[in-house]
Design a protein around this motif. Structure first.
Motif, PDB file in Angstrom:
ATOM      1  N   LEU A 126       0.823  -1.199   0.000  1.00 39.78           N
ATOM      2  CA  LEU A 126       0.000   0.000   0.000  1.00 39.78           C
ATOM      3  C   LEU A 126       0.859   1.252   0.000  1.00 39.78           C
ATOM      4  O   LEU A 126       0.632   2.195  -0.738  1.00 39.78           O
ATOM      5  CB  LEU A 126      -0.928   0.002   1.219  1.00 39.78           C
ATOM      6  N   LYS A 127       1.907   1.253   0.831  1.00 42.24           N
ATOM      7  CA  LYS A 127       2.802   2.405   0.895  1.00 42.24           C
ATOM      8  C   LYS A 127       3.451   2.666  -0.461  1.00 42.24           C
ATOM      9  O   LYS A 127       3.692   3.800  -0.839  1.00 42.24           O
ATOM     10  CB  LYS A 127       3.876   2.194   1.960  1.00 42.24           C
ATOM     11  N   GLY A 128       3.693   1.580  -1.192  1.00 44.25           N
ATOM     12  CA  GLY A 128       4.293   1.724  -2.504  1.00 44.25           C
ATOM     13  C   GLY A 128       3.378   2.382  -3.511  1.00 44.25           C
ATOM     14  O   GLY A 128       3.811   2.825  -4.555  1.00 44.25           O
ATOM     15  N   LYS A 129       2.096   2.447  -3.221  1.00 45.34           N
ATOM     16  CA  LYS A 129       1.131   3.078  -4.114  1.00 45.34           C
ATOM     17  C   LYS A 129       0.852   4.535  -3.731  1.00 45.34           C
ATOM     18  O   LYS A 129       0.078   5.211  -4.387  1.00 45.34           O
ATOM     19  CB  LYS A 129      -0.178   2.284  -4.090  1.00 45.34           C
ATOM     20  N   LEU A 130       1.455   4.989  -2.652  1.00 42.13           N
ATOM     21  CA  LEU A 130       1.133   6.306  -2.138  1.00 42.13           C
ATOM     22  C   LEU A 130       2.086   7.384  -2.623  1.00 42.13           C
ATOM     23  O   LEU A 130       2.292   8.378  -1.944  1.00 42.13           O
ATOM     24  CB  LEU A 130       1.114   6.283  -0.604  1.00 42.13           C
ATOM     25  N   TRP A 131       2.653   7.214  -3.786  1.00 40.61           N
ATOM     26  CA  TRP A 131       3.571   8.211  -4.306  1.00 40.61           C
ATOM     27  C   TRP A 131       2.884   9.558  -4.510  1.00 40.61           C
ATOM     28  O   TRP A 131       3.507  10.614  -4.447  1.00 40.61           O
ATOM     29  CB  TRP A 131       4.197   7.751  -5.621  1.00 40.61           C
ATOM     30  N   ILE A 179      11.604  12.931   0.667  1.00 41.29           N
ATOM     31  CA  ILE A 179      10.721  11.892   0.121  1.00 41.29           C
ATOM     32  C   ILE A 179      10.751  10.658   1.015  1.00 41.29           C
ATOM     33  O   ILE A 179       9.711  10.054   1.306  1.00 41.29           O
ATOM     34  CB  ILE A 179      11.148  11.536  -1.313  1.00 41.29           C
ATOM     35  N   ARG A 180      11.922  10.302   1.469  1.00 41.15           N
ATOM     36  CA  ARG A 180      12.090   9.134   2.345  1.00 41.15           C
ATOM     37  C   ARG A 180      11.367   9.325   3.674  1.00 41.15           C
ATOM     38  O   ARG A 180      10.685   8.411   4.154  1.00 41.15           O
ATOM     39  CB  ARG A 180      13.583   8.897   2.568  1.00 41.15           C
ATOM     40  N   ARG A 181      11.493  10.505   4.275  1.00 41.83           N
ATOM     41  CA  ARG A 181      10.833  10.775   5.561  1.00 41.83           C
ATOM     42  C   ARG A 181       9.313  10.695   5.459  1.00 41.83           C
ATOM     43  O   ARG A 181       8.637  10.344   6.431  1.00 41.83           O
ATOM     44  CB  ARG A 181      11.242  12.151   6.087  1.00 41.83           C
ATOM     45  N   ASP A 182       8.790  11.008   4.296  1.00 41.03           N
ATOM     46  CA  ASP A 182       7.346  10.932   4.104  1.00 41.03           C
ATOM     47  C   ASP A 182       6.876   9.527   3.747  1.00 41.03           C
ATOM     48  O   ASP A 182       5.697   9.318   3.464  1.00 41.03           O
ATOM     49  CB  ASP A 182       6.909  11.912   3.008  1.00 41.03           C
ATOM     50  N   GLY A 183       7.801   8.559   3.755  1.00 45.05           N
ATOM     51  CA  GLY A 183       7.424   7.171   3.516  1.00 45.05           C
ATOM     52  C   GLY A 183       7.060   6.839   2.090  1.00 45.05           C
ATOM     53  O   GLY A 183       6.360   5.854   1.827  1.00 45.05           O
ATOM     54  N   LYS A 184       7.534   7.627   1.143  1.00 39.77           N
ATOM     55  CA  LYS A 184       7.243   7.363  -0.268  1.00 39.77           C
ATOM     56  C   LYS A 184       8.078   6.186  -0.772  1.00 39.77           C
ATOM     57  O   LYS A 184       9.101   5.839  -0.184  1.00 39.77           O
ATOM     58  CB  LYS A 184       7.525   8.623  -1.104  1.00 39.77           C
ATOM     59  N   PRO A 185       7.637   5.543  -1.842  1.00 38.02           N
ATOM     60  CA  PRO A 185       8.307   4.323  -2.326  1.00 38.02           C
ATOM     61  C   PRO A 185       9.757   4.566  -2.748  1.00 38.02           C
ATOM     62  O   PRO A 185      10.164   5.697  -3.044  1.00 38.02           O
ATOM     63  CB  PRO A 185       7.447   3.885  -3.514  1.00 38.02           C
ATOM     64  N   GLU A 186      10.511   3.487  -2.781  1.00 34.61           N
ATOM     65  CA  GLU A 186      11.943   3.586  -3.069  1.00 34.61           C
ATOM     66  C   GLU A 186      12.216   4.196  -4.434  1.00 34.61           C
ATOM     67  O   GLU A 186      13.178   4.957  -4.594  1.00 34.61           O
ATOM     68  CB  GLU A 186      12.585   2.194  -2.960  1.00 34.61           C
ATOM     69  N   TRP A 187      11.387   3.872  -5.433  1.00 32.73           N
ATOM     70  CA  TRP A 187      11.645   4.426  -6.770  1.00 32.73           C
ATOM     71  C   TRP A 187      11.521   5.948  -6.768  1.00 32.73           C
ATOM     72  O   TRP A 187      12.231   6.627  -7.510  1.00 32.73           O
ATOM     73  CB  TRP A 187      10.720   3.814  -7.817  1.00 32.73           C
ATOM     74  N   THR A 243      15.181   0.883 -14.470  1.00 37.10           N
ATOM     75  CA  THR A 243      13.898   0.180 -14.330  1.00 37.10           C
ATOM     76  C   THR A 243      12.883   1.050 -13.595  1.00 37.10           C
ATOM     77  O   THR A 243      11.931   0.541 -13.017  1.00 37.10           O
ATOM     78  CB  THR A 243      14.096  -1.151 -13.580  1.00 37.10           C
ATOM     79  N   LEU A 244      13.080   2.356 -13.599  1.00 31.60           N
ATOM     80  CA  LEU A 244      12.143   3.261 -12.956  1.00 31.60           C
ATOM     81  C   LEU A 244      10.804   3.269 -13.702  1.00 31.60           C
ATOM     82  O   LEU A 244      10.773   3.131 -14.931  1.00 31.60           O
ATOM     83  CB  LEU A 244      12.718   4.681 -12.930  1.00 31.60           C
ATOM     84  N   PRO A 245       9.694   3.479 -12.996  1.00 30.32           N
ATOM     85  CA  PRO A 245       8.380   3.523 -13.649  1.00 30.32           C
ATOM     86  C   PRO A 245       8.184   4.808 -14.445  1.00 30.32           C
ATOM     87  O   PRO A 245       8.954   5.770 -14.321  1.00 30.32           O
ATOM     88  CB  PRO A 245       7.403   3.445 -12.469  1.00 30.32           C
TER      89      PRO A 245
END
Length: 297
Positions: free
Chosen positions: A24-29, A120-128, A220-222
């Motif tokens: 779910l977190k990975g979808k919250l970009w 971006i990292r502190r806000d829990g956004k995906p690794e990509w 391999t970035l989206p």
């Protein structure tokens, strides 16, 4: 034994729940940028009160970014490779660079890249998205690869080949551009068809367009990440709503991605300096997930 089996099932259920949360977190970009809550946004992009250095870069950019120059720049890009090195090596090359078009910071570009990624990292956004923040300005390497100055590397981007929008900053400075009064280039659509899509127009050549073409076939970035890279400096479009007459449905998806990325790029510039040595292992591990050990630049 039954109790142990039950505990095992509970453990599996918890593990599955954790996995679900991570997915779910990975979808919250595109979720709200929480880190900007305490930022005074009025302090950023104050171009009217910017120093002469900033105004001079934009005047030169607006006068020299012609259709002819942009065709030449793209031909030149395809005609040669400038270097072969890793992402981190590219970041280190930027350590001495300060963007003369930016009124918001005098820090080096590697500081800005790490500040963006950390926000971006502190806000829990995906690794990509974190790694996109880390690399988004690496196109400024053009300054070391034979650019004609900062004017063809940095600054807000805009469309060439049609009328210059009054939503660009310092719009009056376009009057010195040879294309300003051209019979075709000065019309609303210019050389383009309405809603032809941004893939089919020329944005002013600079670090966004250069880096997009460097990485699009070497990572391999989206698609959302590639849009963030390609259009993050296209402020007249993603902030002011200009050039919408040239966009299509694909571009609207890209617009959502760029707007989600923009707060991290812009408002992280006021954050405290980062510790590059401390952060390097984490981000080198992240880079390895999306990029080969070396890239052609």
């Amino acid at each position: 034994m039954p109790a142990l089996a039950h505990d095992g099932r509970v453990f599996d259920e918890i593990s599955d729940a954790v996995d679900a949360v991570n997915v779910l977190k990975g979808k919250l970009w595109d979720s709200h940028a929480e880190f900007v809550a305490d930022k005074d946004k009025t302090l950023f992009r104050q171009y009217e009160t910017a120093c002469d250095r900033v105004k001079a870069v934009y005047k030169e950019q607006h006068e020299k970014q012609t259709v002819a120059f942009n065709i030449k720049a793209r031909v030149d890009f395809k005609s040669r490779k400038r270097a072969r090195m890793s992402i981190w090596q590219a970041m280190e090359m930027l350590d001495t660079l300060v963007d003369d078009s930016d009124p918001d910071t005098d820090l080096s570009q590697i500081e800005h890249l790490l500040q963006t990624a950390e926000a971006i990292r502190r806000d829990g956004k995906p690794e990509w998205m974190q790694v996109t923040g880390l690399i988004h300005d690496l196109g400024k390497l053009l300054l070391f690869f034979g650019s004609e100055g900062q004017w063809d590397v940095v600054g807000d981007t805009f469309v060439v080949g049609c009328a210059f929008s009054d939503k660009n900053i310092y719009p009056e400075t376009f009057e010195g551009n040879p294309d300003f009064d051209d019979a075709v280039y000065s019309t609303e659509d210019g050389i383009y068809e309405p809603h032809c899509g941004l893939d089919n127009v020329m944005l002013s050549w600079g670090h966004d367009e250069y880096l997009y073409h460097v990485v699009k076939d070497q990572c391999t970035l989206p698609d959302e990440a590639l849009a963030m890279i390609r259009y993050h400096s296209f402020y007249p479009w993603h902030r002011e709503g200009a050039y919408m007459h040239l966009t299509n449905a694909k571009d609207l998806k890209a617009l959502a991605a760029v707007r989600a990325f923009n707060p991290y790029d812009l408002y992280s510039k006021s954050d405290k300096p980062v510790d590059m040595k401390e952060l390097r292992p984490y981000y080198e591990g992240l880079i390895a997930k999306f990029f080969p050990p070396e890239l052609d630049w």
